[in-house]
Design a protein around this motif. Structure first.
Motif, PDB file in Angstrom:
ATOM      1  N   LYS A   1      -2.275 -25.415 -23.555  1.00 18.40           N
ATOM      2  CA  LYS A   1      -0.879 -25.266 -23.118  1.00 18.40           C
ATOM      3  C   LYS A   1      -0.746 -24.844 -21.651  1.00 18.40           C
ATOM      4  O   LYS A   1       0.339 -24.880 -21.091  1.00 18.40           O
ATOM      5  CB  LYS A   1      -0.163 -24.236 -24.008  1.00 18.40           C
ATOM      6  N   HIS A   2      -1.838 -24.403 -21.042  1.00 15.95           N
ATOM      7  CA  HIS A   2      -1.765 -24.012 -19.626  1.00 15.95           C
ATOM      8  C   HIS A   2      -1.785 -25.254 -18.738  1.00 15.95           C
ATOM      9  O   HIS A   2      -2.524 -26.202 -18.996  1.00 15.95           O
ATOM     10  CB  HIS A   2      -2.957 -23.117 -19.253  1.00 15.95           C
TER      11      HIS A   2
ATOM     12  N   THR B   1       1.430 -18.017 -15.487  1.00 17.56           N
ATOM     13  CA  THR B   1       1.771 -17.440 -16.791  1.00 17.56           C
ATOM     14  C   THR B   1       0.599 -16.675 -17.407  1.00 17.56           C
ATOM     15  O   THR B   1      -0.561 -16.880 -17.049  1.00 17.56           O
ATOM     16  CB  THR B   1       2.208 -18.510 -17.817  1.00 17.56           C
TER      17      THR B   1
ATOM     18  N   LYS C   1      -0.575 -15.932 -21.473  1.00 24.12           N
ATOM     19  CA  LYS C   1      -0.273 -16.366 -22.841  1.00 24.12           C
ATOM     20  C   LYS C   1      -1.062 -15.537 -23.852  1.00 24.12           C
ATOM     21  O   LYS C   1      -2.148 -15.060 -23.549  1.00 24.12           O
ATOM     22  CB  LYS C   1      -0.610 -17.851 -23.037  1.00 24.12           C
TER      23      LYS C   1
ATOM     24  N   CYS D   1      -0.289 -21.052 -29.700  1.00 28.95           N
ATOM     25  CA  CYS D   1       0.184 -20.124 -28.677  1.00 28.95           C
ATOM     26  C   CYS D   1       1.334 -19.316 -29.280  1.00 28.95           C
ATOM     27  O   CYS D   1       2.325 -19.882 -29.748  1.00 28.95           O
ATOM     28  CB  CYS D   1       0.662 -20.886 -27.444  1.00 28.95           C
TER      29      CYS D   1
ATOM     30  N   THR E   1       4.404 -16.813 -24.404  1.00 35.87           N
ATOM     31  CA  THR E   1       4.142 -17.051 -22.990  1.00 35.87           C
ATOM     32  C   THR E   1       4.950 -16.057 -22.172  1.00 35.87           C
ATOM     33  O   THR E   1       6.131 -15.861 -22.438  1.00 35.87           O
ATOM     34  CB  THR E   1       4.526 -18.489 -22.588  1.00 35.87           C
TER      35      THR E   1
ATOM     36  N   SER F   1       6.172 -15.084 -18.360  1.00 38.55           N
ATOM     37  CA  SER F   1       6.316 -15.702 -17.032  1.00 38.55           C
ATOM     38  C   SER F   1       6.902 -14.729 -16.016  1.00 38.55           C
ATOM     39  O   SER F   1       7.891 -15.028 -15.357  1.00 38.55           O
ATOM     40  CB  SER F   1       7.200 -16.948 -17.128  1.00 38.55           C
TER      41      SER F   1
END
Length: 327
Positions: A27-28, A55, A57, A67, A70, A72
């Motif tokens: 997901k990164h 980010t 996670k 995940c 997250t 941010s």
């Protein structure tokens, strides 16, 4: 996690070299700089990751590979992130020179602190859970207290950047690995500090002209290893005068300027390291021989860490933003 429960009461047994891929988590959108299993054993199914995509996670890396959250809060790359010892908060530092303490459940910032430099290394004190050390693109390393949001102590060295921080057992002393300024930089690559007095104990630990992007402590013996840009791991005594072991070198992997992490298995028998060619290398700690290599990633593998409770479960991450779980 139901998978972890059976292991909580028993002593950690033997670490085997993982063979198969369990989860592939991507997901990164930028390189993953750091990963860490939650230090609270009952919650150690959670894995923390910090990325250049700004980010942080948290993943369920044991049961689902999903995940969970997250965060941010940073406006630039996140170079360092650590679980608080209680597992309820995350401390993160980035190239925006900000330090954030985030509540894991709510995602809200409990504290935000501005530093004068871009942050590249964070470590909590092993016995004082509100105290941490922060280093980065600066000649100084600072100890902070979360209760007051203030700097407790400043450790000054003639360096350009701190690459990693390692507390020695009990936390009375710690080591920093650095990029030195002067041309005779060989005498300042690893510095030992007295935590309380901020005095330098030694800067004559490592005499070769390589920087050391990461340091790791053995779980049972009084030794530590340093990852070097000379493409080998050097072994040292963790007691003064921190002598290098000239008989043992762990070589075969490639570093090539990446901040490649290294770690001992929880039982202390294996030494695991990433490699800039994407492989993971498993060394026998005692013989320093390569037991096996794992072709884990296409891009540089910058971290490989064993699970603290589940035997032989390994998390790896890479420069393409991927995290993988192996067993």
């Amino acid at each position: 996690s139901e998978l972890i429960k059976p292991y909580l009461g028993s002593k950690y047994k033997v670490t085997e070299v993982p063979k198969s891929l369990i989860f592939y988590m991507s997901k990164h959108s930028g390189p993953v700089n750091e990963i860490q299993w939650c230090p609270v054993r009952e919650q150690s199914h959670m894995l923390l990751s910090a990325s250049m995509d700004k980010t942080v996670k948290v993943w369920d890396a044991v049961d689902t590979g999903c995940c969970l959250k997250t965060y941010s809060c940073h406006s630039c790359a996140v170079r360092a992130a650590r679980w608080s010892p209680c597992g309820r908060r995350i401390l993160s530092g980035g190239f925006d020179s900000m330090l954030h303490l985030t509540d894991v459940e709510t995602g809200k910032q409990i504290l935000s602190m501005k530093t004068e430099f871009r942050i590249s290394a964070l470590k909590f004190h092993p016995t004082e859970s509100n105290v941490f050390i922060c280093g980065g693109f600066s000649p100084e390393v600072k100890a902070w207290d979360l209760r007051t949001s203030k700097v407790l102590r400043v450790y000054k060295a003639a360096v350009q950047q701190t690459l990693d921080i390692l507390f020695l057992p009990e936390g009375r002393e710690f080591l920093t690995s650095t990029d030195a300024v002067s041309r005779d930089s060989a005498d300042r690559t690893i510095i030992a500090w007295d935590f309380q007095s901020a005095a330098k104990i030694s800067n004559q630990i490592f005499h070769e002209r390589y920087t050391c992007p990461s340091l790791s402590l053995h779980p049972k013996e009084s030794v530590f290893v340093a990852q070097t840009n000379g493409n080998y791991l050097a072994l040292f005594s963790a007691q003064r005068p921190y002598r290098i072991n000239k008989k043992k070198r762990y070589e075969g992997h490639k570093v090539e300027g990446f901040a490649v992490g290294c770690e001992f298995s929880p039982d202390g028998t294996l030494l695991v390291t990433g490699s800039s060619d994407g492989k993971v290398f498993f060394y026998n700690y005692h013989t320093s021989r390569i037991i096996r290599t794992l072709s884990a990633h296409k891009e540089a593998c910058v971290s490989a860490i064993f699970h603290p409770v589940l035997p032989s479960l390994l998390a790896t991450c890479d420069w393409a933003g991927e995290i993988k779980i192996w067993q």
